[in-house]
Design a protein around this motif. Structure first.
Motif, PDB file in Angstrom:
ATOM      1  N   UNK A   1     -26.813  10.077  45.789  1.00  0.00           N
ATOM      2  CA  UNK A   1     -25.356  10.154  45.814  1.00  0.00           C
ATOM      3  C   UNK A   1     -24.691  10.259  44.460  1.00  0.00           C
ATOM      4  N   UNK A   2     -23.391   9.977  44.467  1.00  0.00           N
ATOM      5  CA  UNK A   2     -22.524  10.188  43.307  1.00  0.00           C
ATOM      6  C   UNK A   2     -22.378   8.908  42.493  1.00  0.00           C
ATOM      7  N   UNK A   3     -22.449   9.049  41.174  1.00  0.00           N
ATOM      8  CA  UNK A   3     -22.361   7.885  40.282  1.00  0.00           C
ATOM      9  C   UNK A   3     -21.557   8.232  39.033  1.00  0.00           C
ATOM     10  N   UNK A   4     -20.850   7.248  38.541  1.00  0.00           N
ATOM     11  CA  UNK A   4     -20.189   7.344  37.250  1.00  0.00           C
ATOM     12  C   UNK A   4     -21.101   6.655  36.241  1.00  0.00           C
ATOM     13  N   UNK A   5     -21.569   7.395  35.255  1.00  0.00           N
ATOM     14  CA  UNK A   5     -22.448   6.853  34.217  1.00  0.00           C
ATOM     15  C   UNK A   5     -21.706   6.936  32.896  1.00  0.00           C
ATOM     16  N   UNK A   6     -21.145   5.804  32.495  1.00  0.00           N
ATOM     17  CA  UNK A   6     -20.270   5.781  31.323  1.00  0.00           C
ATOM     18  C   UNK A   6     -19.125   6.759  31.584  1.00  0.00           C
ATOM     19  N   UNK A   7     -18.926   7.737  30.709  1.00  0.00           N
ATOM     20  CA  UNK A   7     -17.829   8.691  30.881  1.00  0.00           C
ATOM     21  C   UNK A   7     -18.290   9.945  31.621  1.00  0.00           C
ATOM     22  N   UNK A   8     -19.547   9.981  32.052  1.00  0.00           N
ATOM     23  CA  UNK A   8     -20.108  11.163  32.714  1.00  0.00           C
ATOM     24  C   UNK A   8     -20.235  10.971  34.226  1.00  0.00           C
ATOM     25  N   UNK A   9     -20.489  12.081  34.933  1.00  0.00           N
ATOM     26  CA  UNK A   9     -20.651  12.049  36.377  1.00  0.00           C
ATOM     27  C   UNK A   9     -22.046  12.559  36.748  1.00  0.00           C
TER      28      UNK A   9
END
Length: 276
Positions: A240-248
């Motif tokens: 699925x979808x994740x926010x990793x720091x300022x990235x997607x």
């Protein structure tokens, strides 16, 4: 593998916001396919045909493939390529390789050659512009290869330029925090295979569960036997979808299935719509 062990094919749709996305690319549609493991055992012809049909039905602007086309022996890539040649998109098909595609010394060349012959653009630490100069597609070498080195590639891009990164292993999202990544598309984890609804992949808890089982029972739970940290470190990003720091980051659950099968983790075709 029989559908009872894999689950029905799921067509997952999501909309992803891209900062500075040009108006001309508003509504661009991508389809992601991953982790075929086409070896006569882990992916049925029926499921593959369904995935190809669903992809074409979505009428994508771009198709991206994120690795592991074969399992170990690269020979089946030639039969898989005959099926993938039926994929259709406005701006072509772009791909990266996974760890299984480089298993033997000759695997990388054979897999790359077979895909290239049907018009798939295989990126290995390269930048392409199928959607135009305003939204480059970055394809990285597999994380487990000796050639994984994102810096020379990522540093070619102006920081104000939005970009999509194809990287088979989602663990690379941690390394890529150094750069702007508007959307990273990965696979590799198969979603964890066994998922507890509302909780997540069982693998997140497998060490605790394994310790609670009698030793005589442990060998009957093959999913829990291996050291899953060798597959991926950040299992919280398994699907699925994740926010990793300022990235997607988006992690596709893949099409192929290993023993003991999938539970609440069906094989996936991902349809992604980009908006500003």
């Amino acid at each position: 593998m029989h559908w009872l062990f894999t689950g029905r094919l799921s067509i997952d749709e999501l909309t992803v916001k891209i900062a500075d996305l040009p108006q001309s690319l508003q509504g661009t549609k991508l389809v992601q396919l991953s982790d075929f493991h086409y070896d006569g055992l882990r992916l049925s012809e029926e499921l593959l045909a369904q995935a190809i049909a669903a992809t074409n039905e979505a009428e994508p602007d771009l198709i991206v493939l994120t690795g592991d086309y074969v399992t170990d022996d690269p020979t089946p890539i030639h039969q898989l390529a005959l099926r993938l040649k039926h994929l259709q998109s406005r701006c072509g098909i772009y791909a990266v390789l996974g760890n299984h595609d480089i298993h033997y010394n000759h695997s990388q060349a054979e897999v790359t050659s077979a895909l290239t012959r049907i018009g798939v653009h295989v990126l290995w630490n390269e930048i392409a512009h199928p959607l135009g100069q305003e939204l480059p597609i970055v394809g990285l070498a597999d994380y487990w290869s000796r050639e994984f080195n994102p810096a020379p590639v990522m540093n070619q891009l102006y920081s104000g330029t939005p970009r999509i990164v194809l990287s088979h292993n989602p663990d690379t999202a941690k390394i890529l925090e150094k750069w702007r990544v508007d959307l990273q598309l990965s696979g590799h984890t198969h979603g964890g295979h066994i998922v507890i609804p509302g909780i997540g992949p069982v693998v997140l808890y497998y060490k605790k569960l394994l310790k609670q089982l009698p030793k005589k029972l442990r060998r009957w739970v093959p999913f829990l036997l291996g050291d899953c940290s060798k597959v991926v470190r950040y299992w919280e990003w398994a699907k699925g979808f994740h926010q990793v720091s300022h990235n997607q980051l988006y992690v596709n659950r893949g099409l192929g299935t290993y023993r003991p099968g999938r539970l609440f983790c069906p094989p996936e075709v991902t349809v992604i719509t980009l908006i500003s």
